[in-house]
Design a protein around this motif. Structure first.
Motif: not given
Length: 337
Positions: A55-68
């Motif tokens: 993800v970081r290689a594709a964009t500098d925009a912030p993002f999140g991650v989901n866990l169960f």
């Protein structure tokens, strides 16, 4: 710390574990001004770290991650064996070997929490429960926002009391797994608008999820008091998603006329397009997760091209799903455009 109320476009990409969620989709949603959430469920800790890097290689925009969030129940071996026996004829048609006694797994939850603390993603979202307060505190110490998916006011109160910095209010309309805190819980059947109103006074930002088929649904979610709308189904046909071809085709197939919640695929309640598998097995599937999910896995993989067998996760707004890029979907749903 990330605040969903500050998004340029108030659209959050739902984590869709098991295939549709990809680094490319997550990155595209965030790059378009929304907020992508990568599905961390079913990934090993090393694979999760690799997908974060992608993800970081594709964009500098912030993002999140989901866990169960794991919940272990006393295993009902008899119910499991009975369900397996019912599935055997269908499995035989596709040459699928069903496991005889799947073991419980917590999906490496603690190890993946450590990965996310180390990687310092912008936000971590939780499905199926609220982890211990010390987990929330650990993320807060790293300036990482936490979003807990809830289906009732009681769940929302538990999440906020535990330290969640935001809520995702998941209405009955939402596709995929229902985020009930307990496996055995009956579906709350609260619509997204009513749920947002119920939880909006708890002092944290609320993201509304469920039933989005177009920009008018986003506007309704915001009008109810949410700061953003979480969208999953409309991203399924995008080229960035890892959605199976049969699933993509089913979303546009007029022979599919309804969605329903079912335990047939995983043992947990989830909303899907109604197909033969849902009709045949919803009433007999035991509420045992993740063992039922593991049981049906080989059959779903073997029948990957058959829409009458695989899980066609979809929310009630599925008719709005169209082939388009993720950026185009975000733009189409932007209420400020």
């Amino acid at each position: 710390m990330f605040d969903p109320s500050t998004l340029a476009v108030p659209i959050v990409g739902a984590p869709m574990a098991g295939g549709p969620s990809t680094p490319a989709l997550t990155a595209a949603i965030s790059a378009a001004g929304g907020f992508g959430i990568l599905a961390g469920a079913y990934l090993s800790p090393d694979a999760l770290r690799a997908e974060i890097a992608a993800v970081r290689a594709a964009t500098d925009a912030p993002f999140g991650v989901n866990l169960f969030v794991p919940e272990e129940l006393v295993f009902d071996a008899a119910a499991f064996d009975e369900y397996r026996a019912r599935l055997l004829p269908l499995a035989g048609m596709f040459g699928a070997e069903l496991p005889t006694a799947p073991a419980y797994t917590d999906d490496a939850f603690a190890a993946k929490v450590d990965v996310l603390l180390d990687e310092r993603v912008a936000a971590v979202s939780f499905t199926f429960g609220a982890p211990a307060p010390k987990v929330y505190a650990a993320f807060a110490d790293r300036d990482i926002a936490t979003v807990t998916t809830v289906t009732t006011l009681d769940e929302a109160r538990i999440a906020v009391a535990s330290g969640s910095t935001a809520l995702c209010a998941q209405g009955i309309e939402a596709g995929g797994h229902r985020s009930t805190f307990e496996i055995l819980a009956d579906d709350s059947e609260i619509g997204v608008g009513d749920l947002i109103v119920a939880v909006a006074g708890l002092g944290v930002p609320v993201i509304g999820a469920g039933g989005v088929g177009g920009v008018d649904d986003v506007r309704a979610i915001l009008a109810a008091g949410a700061v953003a709308a979480q969208v999953g189904t409309l991203f399924l046909p995008t080229p960035e998603a890892g959605t199976r071809a049969a699933h993509r085709a089913a979303l546009a197939d007029p022979r599919f006329t309804a969605t329903a919640t079912t335990r047939a695929y995983s043992g947990r309640l989830a909303r899907a397009l109604v197909n033969d598998f849902v009709r045949d097995f919803t009433d007999v599937a035991p509420p045992v997760y993740p063992q039922v999910n593991t049981l049906t896995g080989p059959l779903r993989r073997a029948a990957a091209d058959d829409p009458q067998v695989i899980n066609l996760w979809a929310g009630t707004g599925w008719r709005g799903a169209r082939p388009a890029s993720a950026a185009e979907v975000v733009a189409h749903l932007n209420p400020n455009a």
